[in-house]
Design an enzyme around this catalytic site. Structure first.
Site, short mmCIF file in Angstrom:
data_model
loop_
_atom_site.label_atom_id
_atom_site.label_comp_id
_atom_site.label_asym_id
_atom_site.label_seq_id
_atom_site.Cartn_x
_atom_site.Cartn_y
_atom_site.Cartn_z
N GLN A 105 0.81 -1.22 -0.11
CA GLN A 105 0.07 0.10 0.12
C GLN A 105 0.80 1.21 0.01
O GLN A 105 0.39 2.40 -0.15
CB GLN A 105 -0.86 0.10 1.24
N VAL A 107 3.89 3.94 -1.07
CA VAL A 107 3.91 4.71 -2.50
C VAL A 107 5.43 5.32 -2.24
O VAL A 107 5.82 6.06 -3.21
CB VAL A 107 3.20 5.80 -2.38
N HIS A 123 -1.37 1.27 -4.25
CA HIS A 123 -1.86 2.69 -4.30
C HIS A 123 -0.99 3.67 -4.93
O HIS A 123 -0.71 4.79 -5.03
CB HIS A 123 -1.78 3.24 -2.59
N CYS A 152 1.87 21.39 -14.65
CA CYS A 152 2.02 20.65 -16.32
C CYS A 152 2.29 21.88 -17.34
O CYS A 152 2.22 22.97 -16.95
CB CYS A 152 0.38 20.13 -16.49
N ALA A 236 8.76 -4.85 12.26
CA ALA A 236 8.69 -5.65 11.17
C ALA A 236 10.33 -6.15 10.90
O ALA A 236 10.57 -7.11 10.68
CB ALA A 236 8.42 -4.78 9.91
P1 NAD Z 1 -1.29 2.88 9.01
O1 NAD Z 1 -0.67 4.22 9.25
O2 NAD Z 1 -2.93 2.96 8.94
O3 NAD Z 1 -1.22 1.83 10.03
C1 NAD Z 1 0.69 1.63 10.13
C2 NAD Z 1 0.38 0.12 11.21
O4 NAD Z 1 1.90 -0.13 11.13
C3 NAD Z 1 -0.19 0.28 12.32
O5 NAD Z 1 -0.91 -0.88 12.68
C4 NAD Z 1 1.21 0.10 13.36
O6 NAD Z 1 0.85 -0.54 14.60
C5 NAD Z 1 2.18 -0.65 12.67
N1 NAD Z 1 3.57 -0.29 12.70
C6 NAD Z 1 4.13 0.93 13.24
N2 NAD Z 1 5.48 0.80 13.42
C7 NAD Z 1 5.78 -0.63 12.84
C8 NAD Z 1 6.91 -1.15 12.73
N3 NAD Z 1 8.20 -0.94 12.89
N4 NAD Z 1 6.98 -2.63 12.25
C9 NAD Z 1 5.63 -3.16 11.65
N5 NAD Z 1 4.48 -2.36 12.12
C10 NAD Z 1 4.61 -1.19 12.50
O7 NAD Z 1 -0.95 2.38 7.62
P2 NAD Z 1 -1.53 1.68 6.57
O8 NAD Z 1 -2.44 0.52 7.09
O9 NAD Z 1 -0.63 1.14 5.53
O10 NAD Z 1 -2.54 2.73 5.77
C11 NAD Z 1 -2.10 4.00 5.29
C12 NAD Z 1 -2.22 4.61 4.06
O11 NAD Z 1 -1.35 5.81 3.82
C13 NAD Z 1 -1.82 3.52 3.09
O12 NAD Z 1 -2.70 3.19 2.15
C14 NAD Z 1 -0.42 4.11 2.34
O13 NAD Z 1 -0.85 4.23 0.91
C15 NAD Z 1 -0.18 5.32 2.88
N6 NAD Z 1 0.88 5.60 3.53
C16 NAD Z 1 2.08 5.16 2.87
C17 NAD Z 1 3.41 5.55 3.29
C18 NAD Z 1 4.70 5.14 2.66
O14 NAD Z 1 4.41 5.09 1.65
N7 NAD Z 1 5.46 4.70 3.38
C19 NAD Z 1 3.50 6.31 4.58
C20 NAD Z 1 2.16 6.47 5.20
C21 NAD Z 1 0.90 6.51 4.62
ZN ZN Z 2 -1.87 19.33 -18.44
#
Ligand code: NAD
Ligand code: ZN
Length: 251
Positions: A105, A107, A123, A152, A236
């Site tokens: 999910q 980006v 996403h 653009c 993780a």
């Molecule tokens: P979320 O922010 O809703 O949830 C994050 C989850 O990660 C929580 O359940 C939390 O407990 C857990 N977490 C925190 N630290 C962790 C670690 N060190 N190891 C493992 N787990 C850990 O995230 P989501 O469910 O991905 O939804 C957010 C949406 O926003 C996504 O759809 C995404 O597209 C976007 N997003 C992307 C980024 C990115 O690309 N890095 C960053 C923020 C949001």
């Molecule tokens: Zn354009």
């Protein structure tokens, strides 16, 4: 239901080996250790930016310059981030033939930077910008600069090629993700609160198709009680390190 057993890491490693064809589903949590804040939780971005004001297609169409306040922060944070041990661990598991695909999910492009080859970006990603008026595409690198709003050639404000609330999921990514979920042996769900729809359906699709669900998250989520078979509670990078150690001992 949870699989019983004294050592959940060993149980999870055994599932991965016995069932084969593991697929990972990752969320913002896997990139937290790379310095990218998640959206929810204590240090989450939603504390600073109300998603209804900053992360919807409607908000972008109404006031793109305001939405770029948040997007600019994301571009610079993602641009300065490097893959952490968890991204690298998943790439190593793919190399070992344990994991066959990553549905993300996120980006931020960090799975590809870590060496994962089959990455389904559910996403979209921040690397590309597109014009929602004339559909011209650019790389973020060529059009974005800190403090400026990317435009653009037609004069309109560009949108990153990411899914905002109200945007459809890219159809190929959705097809591929659902196919992976239907056919995997184990789905390893890492660092997602599973609150964003329809990404949150992927674990249920996998489960209903007969896969085991292993969750890696320091917190409980909406999946933990009803969908997850084994919840490995921890960060993780730490949990994946322990899993790899167990797998290298023979699972
Ligand atoms: P979320 O922010 O809703 O949830 C994050 C989850 O990660 C929580 O359940 C939390 O407990 C857990 N977490 C925190 N630290 C962790 C670690 N060190 N190891 C493992 N787990 C850990 O995230 P989501 O469910 O991905 O939804 C957010 C949406 O926003 C996504 O759809 C995404 O597209 C976007 N997003 C992307 C980024 C990115 O690309 N890095 C960053 C923020 C949001
Ligand atoms: Zn354009």
């Amino acid at each position: 239901m949870r699989v019983g057993g004294s050592d959940p890491i060993r149980e999870a490693a055994r599932l991965l080996v016995d069932r084969r064809n593991a697929v990972a589903l990752t969320g913002a949590g896997i990139s937290v250790e790379s310095g990218i804040p998640s959206f929810r939780g204590a240090q989450g971005m939603w504390g600073k930016y109300d998603p209804m004001e900053y992360a919807t297609l409607h908000a972008f169409m109404k006031s793109p310059r305001k939405v770029w306040e948040m997007l600019s922060e994301m571009v610079s944070v993602c641009g300065g981030a490097a893959p952490n041990a968890a991204h690298k661990g998943l790439a190593a598991l793919e190399e070992m033939g344990v994991v066959r695909a990553v549905i993300t999910q996120n980006v931020d492009g960090l799975h590809q930077a870590a060496g994962s080859r089959r990455v389904i970006e559910y996403h979209g990603n921040m690397e590309e910008l597109l014009c929602v008026y004339c559909w011209k595409r650019y790389t973020t690198r060529e059009r974005w600069a800190p403090g400026a709003v990317p435009l653009c050639d037609c004069g309109e404000v560009l949108k990153p090629n990411v899914v905002l609330f109200g945007d459809p999921i890219p159809w190929l990514a959705q097809e591929q993700a659902e196919e992976e979920a239907r056919s995997c042996g184990t789905l390893v769900v890492i660092g997602t609160s599973a609150q964003v729809s329809p990404a949150c359906d992927i674990p249920r699709i996998a489960k209903e198709s007969g896969a085991a669900v292993v969750e890696i998250n320091p917190e409980e989520t909406s999946l933990s009680r009803n969908v997850t078979d084994i919840h490995l509670q921890g960060s993780a990078s730490e949990v994946l390190r322990l899993l790899m150690e167990e797998l290298s001992r023979g699972g």
